[in-house]
Scaffold this motif. Structure first.
Motif, PDB file in Angstrom:
ATOM      1  N   ARG A 165       3.110 -89.763   9.721  1.00  0.00           N
ATOM      2  CA  ARG A 165       3.496 -89.919   8.323  1.00  0.00           C
ATOM      3  C   ARG A 165       4.075 -88.612   7.798  1.00  0.00           C
ATOM      4  O   ARG A 165       3.906 -87.548   8.398  1.00  0.00           O
ATOM      5  N   VAL A 166       4.772 -88.730   6.664  1.00  0.00           N
ATOM      6  CA  VAL A 166       5.241 -87.540   5.965  1.00  0.00           C
ATOM      7  C   VAL A 166       4.060 -86.950   5.207  1.00  0.00           C
ATOM      8  O   VAL A 166       3.462 -87.605   4.356  1.00  0.00           O
ATOM      9  N   LYS A 167       3.745 -85.708   5.508  1.00  0.00           N
ATOM     10  CA  LYS A 167       2.606 -85.056   4.879  1.00  0.00           C
ATOM     11  C   LYS A 167       3.005 -84.305   3.621  1.00  0.00           C
ATOM     12  O   LYS A 167       2.302 -84.331   2.602  1.00  0.00           O
ATOM     13  N   PHE A 168       4.145 -83.632   3.662  1.00  0.00           N
ATOM     14  CA  PHE A 168       4.649 -82.874   2.523  1.00  0.00           C
ATOM     15  C   PHE A 168       6.041 -83.402   2.158  1.00  0.00           C
ATOM     16  O   PHE A 168       6.980 -83.295   2.957  1.00  0.00           O
ATOM     17  N   TYR A 169       6.158 -83.986   0.970  1.00  0.00           N
ATOM     18  CA  TYR A 169       7.428 -84.520   0.508  1.00  0.00           C
ATOM     19  C   TYR A 169       8.250 -83.383  -0.101  1.00  0.00           C
ATOM     20  O   TYR A 169       7.821 -82.757  -1.074  1.00  0.00           O
ATOM     21  N   SER A 170       9.403 -83.167   0.458  1.00  0.00           N
ATOM     22  CA  SER A 170      10.271 -82.111  -0.062  1.00  0.00           C
ATOM     23  C   SER A 170      10.787 -82.494  -1.444  1.00  0.00           C
ATOM     24  O   SER A 170      11.258 -83.618  -1.664  1.00  0.00           O
ATOM     25  N   SER A 171      10.683 -81.560  -2.382  1.00  0.00           N
ATOM     26  CA  SER A 171      11.165 -81.822  -3.739  1.00  0.00           C
ATOM     27  C   SER A 171      12.688 -81.874  -3.805  1.00  0.00           C
ATOM     28  O   SER A 171      13.248 -82.421  -4.751  1.00  0.00           O
ATOM     29  N   GLU A 172      13.363 -81.338  -2.817  1.00  0.00           N
ATOM     30  CA  GLU A 172      14.822 -81.347  -2.765  1.00  0.00           C
ATOM     31  C   GLU A 172      15.249 -81.799  -1.366  1.00  0.00           C
ATOM     32  O   GLU A 172      15.258 -81.008  -0.419  1.00  0.00           O
ATOM     33  N   PRO A 173      15.587 -83.100  -1.184  1.00  0.00           N
ATOM     34  CA  PRO A 173      15.954 -83.586   0.159  1.00  0.00           C
ATOM     35  C   PRO A 173      17.181 -82.910   0.747  1.00  0.00           C
ATOM     36  O   PRO A 173      17.382 -82.974   1.961  1.00  0.00           O
ATOM     37  N   ASN A 174      17.996 -82.264  -0.072  1.00  0.00           N
ATOM     38  CA  ASN A 174      19.199 -81.616   0.458  1.00  0.00           C
ATOM     39  C   ASN A 174      18.880 -80.427   1.355  1.00  0.00           C
ATOM     40  O   ASN A 174      19.749 -79.995   2.126  1.00  0.00           O
ATOM     41  N   ILE A 175      17.656 -79.890   1.269  1.00  0.00           N
ATOM     42  CA  ILE A 175      17.305 -78.768   2.139  1.00  0.00           C
ATOM     43  C   ILE A 175      16.905 -79.247   3.533  1.00  0.00           C
ATOM     44  O   ILE A 175      16.719 -78.418   4.434  1.00  0.00           O
TER      45      ILE A 175
END
Length: 552
Positions: free
Chosen positions: A114-124
Motif C-alpha cells: 500500500r501507499v504509506k505516505f501520500y505525496s502532497s504534490e504528485p508532480n514530484i
C-alpha cells in the motif's frame, strides 16, 4: 566360515527397495515444508498475489527488498507492507524487526502493498510506475469509501480512469452499459454512468500516463486525500478521529473537522498504555506561547502504540531532512519509553536523491469487470430497434419514390406537351484510357430523333494529367452542327456521365443538367436558344471533367 559370516551379517535392502526390485509401486511421502523458510504472500496494488520466501529469522527489510526488486520500483519510500493482527488492527511491517515476530497469522503470512505516505504534490513523483501505483491506491480508497469525492469530481476521476485503461472514446463500444461493467464508487448510480460516458468523450488524445497524472492532480485537492484515520475517545467518552497528514494532525468529530495541530506546534507526542498525549503550543491574544495538553484514549494498547508510531513516521518523513539516528549505547535492564525510530528516507531525501530512469517497462492490468446494468441493456436494445425501424422506413420511402420517378420520365418521353415543359438534358460520356486520346461522346435526344456527337482529347488521362481545352472546342463545334436540323418541340434527356479508367477500374459518374426558364414554344429561334444552352452545358461538363482527372 567367512562366507557364512558374510551371508549372515550383510546389510539387507529396505522393504521399499525390495518392492522396487520386484516391480511394485513405491509411494514417496510428501516432502515436509522447510522449517527454516518463511512463506510470505504479498497482494500488490493491482490485485496480483506474489509468493516470497525469506529465511526464518529474516527481518522486514529483506522482504521489502524482494518486493521492490520484483516491481522494479525505485521510489520505494512512499510504500509499505501492511498486515492485520488478531484484533483486526492494521500495522506496518517494521523493516528493523523480524518478520515472524511481527506477523502472527500464518503461514502463509499475508501482507498487502500500500501507499504509506501520500505525496502532497504528485508532480514530484519522477517515475511513471510510481504515479501508476498511486493511481491504483487512490482508486481503491474511493471504492472502499476511505476517500469520498463530490459528485462532479467523482465523475471526472472516473472518466480519467477510463481514458487511462481504454484509450480514446468509441461511440459504438463505450456506451453507458459498457461503463456499468466498472466499479468506481460504492454507490454507483445509473445517471452517474451516463455522466461518466459524456465526460469521457472530452478526454480524447490523452495517453495513459497523462490521464493518470491528471487523475492525481485532481485527487490531491480532496479534503481527505492522504489522511490516515484513527478512531479515538475523548475525555467526554465521545468518539473522535485523528487524521495524520503531511501538514499535521486533523481532529474530526463525526464528519466535521474541529481542529488541526501543525507539526511545528506539537511539542510532545507520547503514549502510555491506552492513552495518547499531545502537547501543543499556541499563541494567545497577547502573543505569548501557551501549552495545551490533549489526551485521547484507544480501545487497546496495541492500537495506541500503532497510532503513535504512525504519527512519528509521518512527522519524520514530511518534516525532517533526514531520519533521526537512535543511540547505539545499550540501555540497562530498566528503560523508559520506546526505542522506535523512523529508519527510512524522508521525502526531502527521496526527491533529491532519486533520478528518473530513461525507460521503465511495466504492464497495466485491466480492472475487474462485472455484469452490465439491465436498464442500460434494455435502453440500448430499444435504441437499436428504433434505428433499424428508421432505416427500414427510409428504404421503403426510397423504393416508393423510384417507380414514381420512372413513370414521370416515361410520361415525359411519350407526351409531347409535357416534354416541352421539361428541361433539356445532355448525355456526355468521356472515356479515359492509357491511350494518346480520350474519347468524348455527346448524345442529344429529342422527340424527333437522336443526335450523337463524338470527339477526342489528346494525352492519356491518367496520373495527374488533365483534359486539353483545345480539343474540347472541337467537340463543341461538332455537336453544334446538328442544332440547325432540330425544330419543333424538343426534349433533351441527360443520363449519367461515366468516366472509366483502365488503371483503377473505377467509374466516376458526372451528371450535367441545364434547366430552361422559358415555356414550350414552336418558334425556331427560341428552340435554337434552348439547344445552344444545352450545347454550352455540354462544354462546361466536359471541361469540369478535367478537374477530376487529376485524382486518378
Amino acid at each position: 566360515m567367512l562366507r557364512f559370516l558374510r551371508n549372515s551379517f550383510r546389510r539387507r535392502p529396505s522393504r521399499s527397495r525390495r518392492k522396487a526390485e520386484h516391480g511394485t509401486e513405491v509411494r514417496v511421502p510428501p516432502s515436509k515444508p522447510n522449517k527454516n523458510i518463511l512463506v510470505c504472500r504479498v497482494i500488490l496494488l493491482d490485485g496480483i498475489d506474489h509468493t516470497f520466501e525469506v529465511p526464518k529469522k529474516a527481518k522486514g527489510q529483506e522482504l521489502y527488498e524482494q518486493v521492490f526488486y520484483t516491481l522494479d520500483l525505485v521510489e520505494k519510500d512512499y510504500f509499505g507492507l501492511s498486515f492485520t493482527d488478531a484484533n483486526q488492527v492494521q500495522h506496518w511491517l517494521d523493516p528493523t524487526k523480524s518478520v515472524k515476530k511481527q506477523v502472527k497469522i500464518g503461514p502463509p503470512y499475508t501482507l498487502r502493498l500500500r501507499v504509506k505516505f501520500y505525496s502532497s504534490e504528485p508532480n514530484i513523483l519522477r517515475e511513471e510506475l510510481t504515479r501508476y501505483l498511486f493511481f491504483l491506491q487512490l482508486k481503491q480508497d474511493i471504492i472502499s469509501g476511505r476517500l469520498e469525492p463530490p459528485y462532479d469530481t467523482a465523475v471526472e476521476l472516473c472518466a480519467y480512469a477510463l481514458q487511462s485503461e481504454l484509450g480514446d472514446f468509441d461511440d459504438e463500444v463505450h456506451t453507458p452499459g459498457f461503463v456499468s461493467e466498472f466499479r468506481f464508487v460504492p454507490e454507483q448510480s445509473e445517471q452517474m454512468e451516463i455522466d461518466i460516458t459524456e465526460k469521457y468523450k472530452e478526454y480524447n488524445g490523452q495517453t495513459p500516463a497523462d490521464a493518470e497524472m491528471n487523475y492525481l492532480n485532481k485527487a490531491k485537492w480532496l479534503e481527505m486525500y492522504g489522511v490516515d484515520m484513527h478512531t479515538v475517545f475523548g475525555k467526554d467518552n465521545n468518539n473522535y478521529s485523528l487524521g495524520l497528514t503531511p501538514t499535521g494532525i486533523l481532529v474530526f468529530e463525526g464528519e466535521s473537522k474541529i481542529g488541526l495541530f501543525f507539526w511545528p506546534k506539537i511539542v510532545k507526542l507520547d503514549f502510555s498504555k491506552k492513552k495518547l498525549t499531545l502537547i501543543v503550543v499556541e499563541d494567545d491574544d497577547a502573543g505569548n506561547e501557551q501549552e495545551h495538553t490533549f489526551v485521547f484514549k484507544l480501545h487497546s494498547m496495541r492500537a495506541c502504540k500503532h497510532l503513535w508510531k504512525c504519527a512519528v513516521e509521518h512527522h519524520a518523513f514530511f518534516r525532517l531532512r533526514g531520519p533521526v539516528r537512535g543511540t547505539d549505547a545499550k540501555q540497562g535492564f530498566l528503560r523508559m519509553g520506546s526505542r522506535f525510530r523512523y529508519s527510512g528516507r524522508t521525502e526531502y531525501q527521496t526527491a533529491k536523491q532519486n533520478r528518473s530512469r530513461r525507460s521503465v517497462q511495466f504492464e497495466r492490468k485491466p480492472s475487474q469487470r462485472f455484469s452490465r446494468r439491465p436498464s442500460h441493456a434494455r435502453r440500448e436494445a430499444l435504441r437499436a430497434q428504433e434505428r433499424l425501424a428508421a432505416q427500414r422506413n427510409a428504404n421503403a420511402s426510397m423504393n416508393k419514390a423510384t417507380p414514381q420517378r420512372r413513370s414521370q420520365r416515361e410520361e415525359v418521353l411519350t407526351n409531347g406537351t409535357a416534354a416541352t415543359e421539361a428541361e433539356p438534358v445532355v448525355d456526355t460520356l468521356v472515356t479515359l484510357a492509357d491511350t494518346p486520346t480520350a474519347a468524348v461522346t455527346t448524345s442529344i435526344t429529342t422527340p424527333g430523333g437522336a443526335v450523337t456527337s463524338t470527339g477526342s482529347a489528346n494525352g492519356p488521362l491518367t496520373g495527374r494529367s488533365h483534359l486539353q481545352e483545345t480539343n474540347l472546342d472541337a467537340v463543341t463545334m461538332d455537336t453544334s452542327k446538328h442544332l440547325n436540323n432540330l425544330t419543333g418541340d424538343s426534349k433533351v434527356e441527360m443520363f449519367d456521365d461515366k468516366i472509366s479508367s483502365s488503371d483503377t477500374d473505377e467509374t466516376l459518374t458526372t451528371t450535367t443538367t441545364e434547366q430552361t426558364s422559358s415555356t414550350a414554344t414552336t418558334e425556331p429561334d427560341k428552340e435554337k436558344q434552348k439547344l445552344e444552352s444545352a450545347s454550352t452545358s455540354t462544354t462546361s461538363a466536359v471541361k469540369s471533367l478535367s478537374m477530376y482527372s487529376g485524382y486518378f
